[in-house]
Design a protein around this motif. Structure first.
Motif, short mmCIF file in Angstrom:
data_model
loop_
_atom_site.label_atom_id
_atom_site.label_comp_id
_atom_site.label_asym_id
_atom_site.label_seq_id
_atom_site.Cartn_x
_atom_site.Cartn_y
_atom_site.Cartn_z
N LEU A 21 8.44 8.24 39.93
CA LEU A 21 8.55 8.28 41.34
C LEU A 21 9.12 7.12 41.89
O LEU A 21 9.08 6.90 43.34
CB LEU A 21 7.24 8.70 42.06
N ALA A 22 9.51 6.12 41.29
CA ALA A 22 9.80 4.80 41.65
C ALA A 22 10.60 4.83 42.73
O ALA A 22 10.74 3.87 43.86
CB ALA A 22 9.92 3.99 40.69
N PRO A 23 12.05 5.46 42.61
CA PRO A 23 13.14 5.60 43.52
C PRO A 23 12.56 6.01 44.97
O PRO A 23 13.59 5.52 46.04
CB PRO A 23 13.99 6.66 42.99
N LEU A 24 11.57 6.43 45.07
CA LEU A 24 10.91 7.04 46.45
C LEU A 24 10.17 5.88 47.08
O LEU A 24 9.94 6.12 48.34
CB LEU A 24 10.03 8.18 46.24
N ALA A 25 9.77 4.80 46.61
CA ALA A 25 9.13 3.79 47.03
C ALA A 25 9.86 2.54 47.55
O ALA A 25 11.07 2.22 46.98
CB ALA A 25 8.22 3.20 45.88
N ASP A 26 9.41 1.88 48.71
CA ASP A 26 9.69 0.49 49.20
C ASP A 26 9.27 -0.79 48.38
O ASP A 26 10.16 -1.44 48.08
CB ASP A 26 9.42 0.55 50.59
N HIS A 27 8.00 -0.54 47.93
CA HIS A 27 7.39 -1.59 47.03
C HIS A 27 6.76 -0.91 45.78
O HIS A 27 6.34 0.08 45.76
CB HIS A 27 6.23 -2.35 47.83
N ILE A 28 7.00 -1.54 44.63
CA ILE A 28 6.53 -1.33 43.48
C ILE A 28 5.45 -2.07 43.14
O ILE A 28 5.54 -3.52 42.86
CB ILE A 28 7.50 -1.09 42.31
N ASP A 29 4.08 -1.43 42.66
CA ASP A 29 2.99 -2.06 42.31
C ASP A 29 2.25 -1.63 41.29
O ASP A 29 1.23 -1.07 41.41
CB ASP A 29 2.03 -2.17 43.54
N LEU A 30 2.95 -1.69 40.24
CA LEU A 30 2.51 -1.00 38.96
C LEU A 30 2.26 -1.95 37.92
O LEU A 30 3.39 -1.82 36.90
CB LEU A 30 3.55 0.06 38.52
N ASP A 31 0.97 -2.44 37.90
CA ASP A 31 0.83 -3.69 37.06
C ASP A 31 -0.59 -3.44 36.20
O ASP A 31 -0.96 -4.17 35.48
CB ASP A 31 0.49 -4.70 37.76
N GLY A 32 -1.11 -2.28 36.31
CA GLY A 32 -2.47 -1.88 35.66
C GLY A 32 -2.56 -2.06 34.28
O GLY A 32 -3.34 -2.55 33.76
N HIS A 33 -1.31 -1.81 33.49
CA HIS A 33 -1.49 -2.05 32.11
C HIS A 33 -1.19 -3.45 31.64
O HIS A 33 -1.60 -3.67 30.23
CB HIS A 33 -0.15 -0.94 31.74
N LEU A 34 -0.94 -4.18 32.50
CA LEU A 34 -0.77 -5.65 32.11
C LEU A 34 -2.11 -6.12 31.81
O LEU A 34 -1.99 -7.52 31.38
CB LEU A 34 0.03 -6.33 33.12
N TYR A 35 -2.98 -5.63 32.21
CA TYR A 35 -4.52 -6.52 32.01
C TYR A 35 -5.14 -5.83 30.66
O TYR A 35 -6.47 -6.17 30.42
CB TYR A 35 -5.34 -6.14 33.34
N LEU A 36 -4.59 -5.09 29.98
CA LEU A 36 -5.49 -4.32 28.89
C LEU A 36 -5.55 -5.10 27.63
O LEU A 36 -4.24 -5.65 27.21
CB LEU A 36 -4.94 -2.85 28.64
N ARG A 37 -6.73 -5.13 27.08
CA ARG A 37 -6.93 -6.01 26.07
C ARG A 37 -6.40 -5.39 24.45
O ARG A 37 -5.53 -5.65 23.50
CB ARG A 37 -8.28 -6.38 25.65
N GLU A 38 -6.50 -3.92 24.72
CA GLU A 38 -5.89 -2.99 23.34
C GLU A 38 -5.51 -1.93 23.86
O GLU A 38 -6.09 -0.61 24.17
CB GLU A 38 -7.25 -2.63 22.74
N PRO A 39 -4.08 -1.90 24.27
CA PRO A 39 -3.63 -0.71 25.28
C PRO A 39 -3.49 0.42 24.12
O PRO A 39 -3.09 0.48 23.11
CB PRO A 39 -2.16 -1.15 25.43
N PRO A 40 -3.75 1.86 24.66
CA PRO A 40 -3.80 2.88 23.94
C PRO A 40 -2.59 3.73 23.92
O PRO A 40 -2.12 4.20 22.96
CB PRO A 40 -4.74 3.78 24.44
N PHE A 41 -1.39 3.23 24.50
CA PHE A 41 -0.13 3.51 24.55
C PHE A 41 0.72 2.40 24.55
O PHE A 41 0.53 1.49 25.30
CB PHE A 41 0.22 4.68 25.74
N HIS A 42 1.90 2.58 24.12
CA HIS A 42 2.98 1.67 24.12
C HIS A 42 4.27 2.24 24.48
O HIS A 42 4.63 3.48 24.08
CB HIS A 42 3.03 0.98 22.64
N GLY A 43 5.36 1.48 25.13
CA GLY A 43 6.46 1.94 25.36
C GLY A 43 7.13 1.23 26.55
O GLY A 43 8.46 1.51 26.69
N LEU A 44 6.53 0.66 27.62
CA LEU A 44 6.86 0.27 28.63
C LEU A 44 7.33 -1.20 28.32
O LEU A 44 6.75 -1.96 27.61
CB LEU A 44 6.11 0.10 29.83
N GLY A 45 8.35 -1.69 29.12
CA GLY A 45 8.84 -3.07 28.81
C GLY A 45 8.61 -3.74 30.39
O GLY A 45 8.64 -3.32 31.37
N LEU A 46 8.87 -5.28 30.23
CA LEU A 46 8.81 -5.84 31.41
C LEU A 46 9.86 -6.94 31.33
O LEU A 46 10.00 -7.63 30.31
CB LEU A 46 7.43 -6.62 31.79
#
Length: 344
Positions: A300-325
């Protein structure tokens, strides 16, 4: 799970996500969060969705898991040949929003996998989103500055605040970054606190305030609008679904949209569209979640004025992979479906 073609198999589990460090806000401290992972297998495809409980609203991961165990298979039905009708049923389901979020995410993952394409590509949206923020918990000046220096390469910072003592931390943050900074009080302020802090926040170039006052303190929101040179106010806990947007129009400048409040991609889209119609700015946000949930929201990102999607950046052992930064922007995965794959 056997992804054979004989009907649909559904499984759901509760999973603890451990954080790399303790995060402090006005609500307390967390070093792990519980979420709900669902998998559906149909027609040779296994698809995944994540549903996050809104614990501040009294919803637990057990509530989300229990709702899906009780009614998820019935909602999904016997096949996914008409996924839009399945999504309609999920959206109308009277269940915790996290339960709807999980099933809605799994169906969107299945749609992309059935087409052998990333779901974002089917939706004709860009692969690169943002820039996104990185959240800094309540901390003393030295700790806050260190957290900013050691943060991933993002495009802005959000700082959790609780009262006047946080100005020293914001001063320290400003000394080490020129990136945009916003603050999130999580309902911790009263009007006197906001009046006292606003000139300092303006001096420090703070971009906006998330949920400064308790949800029920509507009068404080209206009175804050009368303060000269006030900061823009975005509602998070105070705006949960499309029905609550109309009220927000009278005393806020923007809304914070999360799938865990709105019930998934379908519900969040309706909230964002309602916000647009009301003339409000829209922030697409998250909880501490895995890359699976973040990928759901990112559709849904194109509908937003601000993107605040950082929750995965704090995980010690991520159960899913595939996003980049990259350069502060989230890069969606190229795998079919939501673009992420299980780590194990």
């Amino acid at each position: 799970m056997n992804p054979g073609s004989g009907g649909i198999e559904l499984s759901v589990r509760r999973e603890a996500l451990r954080l790399t460090e303790t995060v402090r806000s006005s609500r307390g401290e967390i070093d792990s969060v519980d979420t709900c992972m669902v998998a559906i297998a149909h027609d040779g495809i296994v698809a995944y969705g994540e549903g996050t409980p809104t614990d501040y609203a009294g919803v637990t991961a057990d509530d989300v898991v229990g709702a899906i165990e009780a009614h998820g298979a019935e909602l999904i039905g016997r096949d996914l040949r008409d996924p839009e009708h399945v999504l309609d049923r999920i959206e109308r389901w009277d269940a915790p929003a996290g339960a709807r979020m999980a099933l809605d995410g799994a169906v969107h993952d299945w749609i992309g996998k059935a087409a052998r394409q990333p779901t974002w590509k089917l939706l004709a949206m860009p692969r690169t989103l943002g820039p996104t923020v990185y959240t800094i918990g309540i901390a003393g000046p030295d700790e806050a500055a260190s957290a900013v220096r050691n943060a991933p390469a993002v495009g802005a910072f959000k700082v959790k605040v609780g009262g006047p003592g946080d100005i020293d931390a914001l001063e320290a943050i400003r000394r080490v970054t020129s990136l945009p900074v916003r603050v999130d009080a999580n309902e911790a302020w009263d009007l006197d606190t906001a009046r006292a802090l606003t000139p300092h926040l303006r001096r420090l170039g703070i971009q906006l305030i998330e949920q400064p006052f308790p949800t029920a303190a509507i009068g404080d929101y209206h009175r804050y609008r009368e303060i000269p040179d006030r900061l823009p106010v975005f509602l998070d806990e105070g705006c949960t679904d499309a029905a609550s947007v109309l009220a927000a129009q009278a005393y806020a400048d923007g809304i914070v949209v999360k799938l865990c409040k709105a019930g998934g991609i379908r519900g969040a889209r309706r909230v964002m569209e309602a916000g647009r119609r009301a003339g409000l700015e829209v922030m697409l946000s998250c909880m501490c979640e895995s890359e699976l949930a973040i990928s759901q929201a990112a559709q849904l990102a194109p509908l937003a004025d601000h993107i605040d999607l950082d929750g995965h950046l704090y995980l010690r052992e991520p159960p899913f992979h595939g996003l980049g930064l990259r350069d502060g922007h989230i890069v969606l995965g190229e795998a079919a479906g939501l673009g992420v794959v299980p780590a194990r």
